[in-house]
Design a protein around this motif. Structure first.
Motif, PDB file in Angstrom:
ATOM      1  N   MET A   4       0.828  -1.199   0.000  1.00  0.00           N
ATOM      2  CA  MET A   4       0.000   0.000   0.000  1.00  0.00           C
ATOM      3  C   MET A   4       0.867   1.255   0.000  1.00  0.00           C
ATOM      4  O   MET A   4       1.883   1.317   0.685  1.00  0.00           O
ATOM      5  N   VAL A   5       0.436   2.253  -0.771  1.00  0.00           N
ATOM      6  CA  VAL A   5       1.106   3.546  -0.795  1.00  0.00           C
ATOM      7  C   VAL A   5       0.061   4.639  -0.608  1.00  0.00           C
ATOM      8  O   VAL A   5      -1.100   4.474  -0.972  1.00  0.00           O
ATOM      9  N   VAL A   6       0.508   5.756  -0.033  1.00  0.00           N
ATOM     10  CA  VAL A   6      -0.320   6.941   0.093  1.00  0.00           C
ATOM     11  C   VAL A   6       0.501   8.105  -0.438  1.00  0.00           C
ATOM     12  O   VAL A   6       1.638   8.309  -0.023  1.00  0.00           O
ATOM     13  N   ILE A   7      -0.078   8.846  -1.377  1.00  0.00           N
ATOM     14  CA  ILE A   7       0.576  10.031  -1.921  1.00  0.00           C
ATOM     15  C   ILE A   7      -0.364  11.208  -1.692  1.00  0.00           C
ATOM     16  O   ILE A   7      -1.513  11.184  -2.143  1.00  0.00           O
ATOM     17  N   ALA A   8       0.120  12.218  -0.977  1.00  0.00           N
ATOM     18  CA  ALA A   8      -0.654  13.435  -0.721  1.00  0.00           C
ATOM     19  C   ALA A   8      -0.058  14.558  -1.549  1.00  0.00           C
ATOM     20  O   ALA A   8       1.152  14.786  -1.513  1.00  0.00           O
ATOM     21  N   THR A   9      -0.902  15.256  -2.298  1.00  0.00           N
ATOM     22  CA  THR A   9      -0.428  16.333  -3.169  1.00  0.00           C
ATOM     23  C   THR A   9      -1.135  17.638  -2.842  1.00  0.00           C
ATOM     24  O   THR A   9      -2.271  17.642  -2.376  1.00  0.00           O
ATOM     25  N   THR A  10      -0.431  18.732  -3.101  1.00  0.00           N
ATOM     26  CA  THR A  10      -0.980  20.070  -2.924  1.00  0.00           C
ATOM     27  C   THR A  10      -0.562  20.924  -4.113  1.00  0.00           C
ATOM     28  O   THR A  10       0.633  21.019  -4.407  1.00  0.00           O
ATOM     29  N   ALA A  11      -1.527  21.506  -4.796  1.00  0.00           N
ATOM     30  CA  ALA A  11      -1.270  22.442  -5.899  1.00  0.00           C
ATOM     31  C   ALA A  11      -0.354  21.855  -6.972  1.00  0.00           C
ATOM     32  O   ALA A  11       0.613  22.482  -7.384  1.00  0.00           O
ATOM     33  N   VAL A  12      -0.656  20.644  -7.424  1.00  0.00           N
ATOM     34  CA  VAL A  12       0.114  20.021  -8.501  1.00  0.00           C
ATOM     35  C   VAL A  12      -0.683  20.119  -9.798  1.00  0.00           C
ATOM     36  O   VAL A  12      -1.899  20.290  -9.776  1.00  0.00           O
ATOM     37  N   PRO A  13      -0.017  20.011 -10.947  1.00  0.00           N
ATOM     38  CA  PRO A  13      -0.723  20.093 -12.224  1.00  0.00           C
ATOM     39  C   PRO A  13      -1.771  18.981 -12.379  1.00  0.00           C
ATOM     40  O   PRO A  13      -1.609  17.871 -11.858  1.00  0.00           O
ATOM     41  N   ASP A  14      -2.838  19.290 -13.103  1.00  0.00           N
ATOM     42  CA  ASP A  14      -3.916  18.321 -13.313  1.00  0.00           C
ATOM     43  C   ASP A  14      -3.433  17.054 -13.997  1.00  0.00           C
ATOM     44  O   ASP A  14      -3.912  15.966 -13.688  1.00  0.00           O
ATOM     45  N   HIS A  15      -2.480  17.176 -14.929  1.00  0.00           N
ATOM     46  CA  HIS A  15      -2.007  15.974 -15.630  1.00  0.00           C
ATOM     47  C   HIS A  15      -1.291  15.016 -14.684  1.00  0.00           C
ATOM     48  O   HIS A  15      -1.326  13.803 -14.873  1.00  0.00           O
ATOM     49  N   LEU A  16      -0.669  15.535 -13.618  1.00  0.00           N
ATOM     50  CA  LEU A  16      -0.038  14.666 -12.629  1.00  0.00           C
ATOM     51  C   LEU A  16      -1.108  13.930 -11.826  1.00  0.00           C
ATOM     52  O   LEU A  16      -0.989  12.736 -11.579  1.00  0.00           O
ATOM     53  N   ARG A  17      -2.160  14.630 -11.459  1.00  0.00           N
ATOM     54  CA  ARG A  17      -3.264  13.972 -10.743  1.00  0.00           C
ATOM     55  C   ARG A  17      -3.875  12.880 -11.610  1.00  0.00           C
ATOM     56  O   ARG A  17      -4.215  11.806 -11.119  1.00  0.00           O
ATOM     57  N   GLY A  18      -3.981  13.121 -12.904  1.00  0.00           N
ATOM     58  CA  GLY A  18      -4.500  12.100 -13.813  1.00  0.00           C
ATOM     59  C   GLY A  18      -3.589  10.891 -13.885  1.00  0.00           C
ATOM     60  O   GLY A  18      -4.054   9.744 -13.883  1.00  0.00           O
ATOM     61  N   ALA A  19      -2.289  11.130 -13.942  1.00  0.00           N
ATOM     62  CA  ALA A  19      -1.326  10.022 -13.991  1.00  0.00           C
ATOM     63  C   ALA A  19      -1.382   9.193 -12.716  1.00  0.00           C
ATOM     64  O   ALA A  19      -1.343   7.961 -12.760  1.00  0.00           O
ATOM     65  N   LEU A  20      -1.494   9.851 -11.573  1.00  0.00           N
ATOM     66  CA  LEU A  20      -1.577   9.129 -10.304  1.00  0.00           C
ATOM     67  C   LEU A  20      -2.874   8.330 -10.202  1.00  0.00           C
ATOM     68  O   LEU A  20      -2.892   7.226  -9.657  1.00  0.00           O
ATOM     69  N   SER A  21      -3.954   8.868 -10.757  1.00  0.00           N
ATOM     70  CA  SER A  21      -5.241   8.178 -10.647  1.00  0.00           C
ATOM     71  C   SER A  21      -5.323   6.944 -11.548  1.00  0.00           C
ATOM     72  O   SER A  21      -6.253   6.155 -11.421  1.00  0.00           O
ATOM     73  N   ARG A  22      -4.368   6.764 -12.442  1.00  0.00           N
ATOM     74  CA  ARG A  22      -4.333   5.534 -13.244  1.00  0.00           C
ATOM     75  C   ARG A  22      -3.941   4.329 -12.397  1.00  0.00           C
ATOM     76  O   ARG A  22      -4.332   3.205 -12.689  1.00  0.00           O
ATOM     77  N   TRP A  23      -3.142   4.559 -11.361  1.00  0.00           N
ATOM     78  CA  TRP A  23      -2.629   3.473 -10.529  1.00  0.00           C
ATOM     79  C   TRP A  23      -3.221   3.454  -9.134  1.00  0.00           C
ATOM     80  O   TRP A  23      -3.095   2.462  -8.415  1.00  0.00           O
ATOM     81  N   ASP A  42       8.112   3.548  -7.382  1.00  0.00           N
ATOM     82  CA  ASP A  42       9.275   4.381  -7.695  1.00  0.00           C
ATOM     83  C   ASP A  42       9.068   5.180  -8.969  1.00  0.00           C
ATOM     84  O   ASP A  42       9.472   6.343  -9.051  1.00  0.00           O
ATOM     85  N   GLN A  43       8.432   4.594  -9.968  1.00  0.00           N
ATOM     86  CA  GLN A  43       8.171   5.319 -11.213  1.00  0.00           C
ATOM     87  C   GLN A  43       7.139   6.423 -11.008  1.00  0.00           C
ATOM     88  O   GLN A  43       7.276   7.514 -11.565  1.00  0.00           O
ATOM     89  N   LEU A  44       6.111   6.151 -10.206  1.00  0.00           N
ATOM     90  CA  LEU A  44       5.134   7.194  -9.891  1.00  0.00           C
ATOM     91  C   LEU A  44       5.796   8.340  -9.145  1.00  0.00           C
ATOM     92  O   LEU A  44       5.564   9.511  -9.446  1.00  0.00           O
ATOM     93  N   TRP A  45       6.652   8.002  -8.181  1.00  0.00           N
ATOM     94  CA  TRP A  45       7.306   9.053  -7.410  1.00  0.00           C
ATOM     95  C   TRP A  45       8.268   9.862  -8.278  1.00  0.00           C
ATOM     96  O   TRP A  45       8.389  11.067  -8.114  1.00  0.00           O
ATOM     97  N   GLN A  46       8.922   9.221  -9.211  1.00  0.00           N
ATOM     98  CA  GLN A  46       9.798   9.949 -10.130  1.00  0.00           C
ATOM     99  C   GLN A  46       8.977  10.935 -10.955  1.00  0.00           C
ATOM    100  O   GLN A  46       9.372  12.082 -11.145  1.00  0.00           O
ATOM    101  N   ALA A  47       7.804  10.515 -11.423  1.00  0.00           N
ATOM    102  CA  ALA A  47       6.925  11.415 -12.176  1.00  0.00           C
ATOM    103  C   ALA A  47       6.475  12.585 -11.301  1.00  0.00           C
ATOM    104  O   ALA A  47       6.409  13.732 -11.769  1.00  0.00           O
TER     105      ALA A  47
END
Length: 105
Positions: A4-23, A42-47
């Motif tokens: 399990m992973v948890v990624i919390a984002t604040t004020a990031v570009p919409d395309h990044l939120r879309g990429a994260l929501s794929r996984w 690791d690939q998600l975090w690099q993105a």
């Protein structure tokens, strides 16, 4: 083995939120939760780190530590994880000070 992973984002570009929501699933705005392999994590975090821009992000995932998890951050944050004798603690930095304009009397 997936974990399990948890990624919390604040004020990031919409395309990044879309990429994260794929996984992962965006359970509330900016909070992504999922079960992925270490390679995908690791690939998600690099993105995230490459596209966070002026925003901020935090990744929490299981790790073989005393606490049982690891914390990674990207972007500008007031809370900074620090290692204290093998434990990850959170250090608060000072809030940015706003210069006030003085009006002439």
């Amino acid at each position: 083995m997936p974990s399990m992973v948890v990624i919390a984002t604040t004020a990031v570009p919409d395309h990044l939120r879309g990429a994260l929501s794929r996984w992962t699933s965006e359970v509330v705005p900016g909070i992504f939760v999922g079960t992925v392999s270490a390679r995908v994590r690791d690939q998600l975090w690099q993105a995230v780190t490459e596209t966070v821009g002026n925003g901020a992000a935090v990744l929490v995932h299981p790790a073989p530590t005393e606490q049982g998890y690891a914390i990674h951050t990207a972007g500008t944050r007031r809370r900074v994880p620090i290692d204290f004798d093998g434990l990850t603690l959170i250090r608060m930095t000072a809030a940015p000070q706003v210069k006030s304009e003085q009006s002439p009397l």
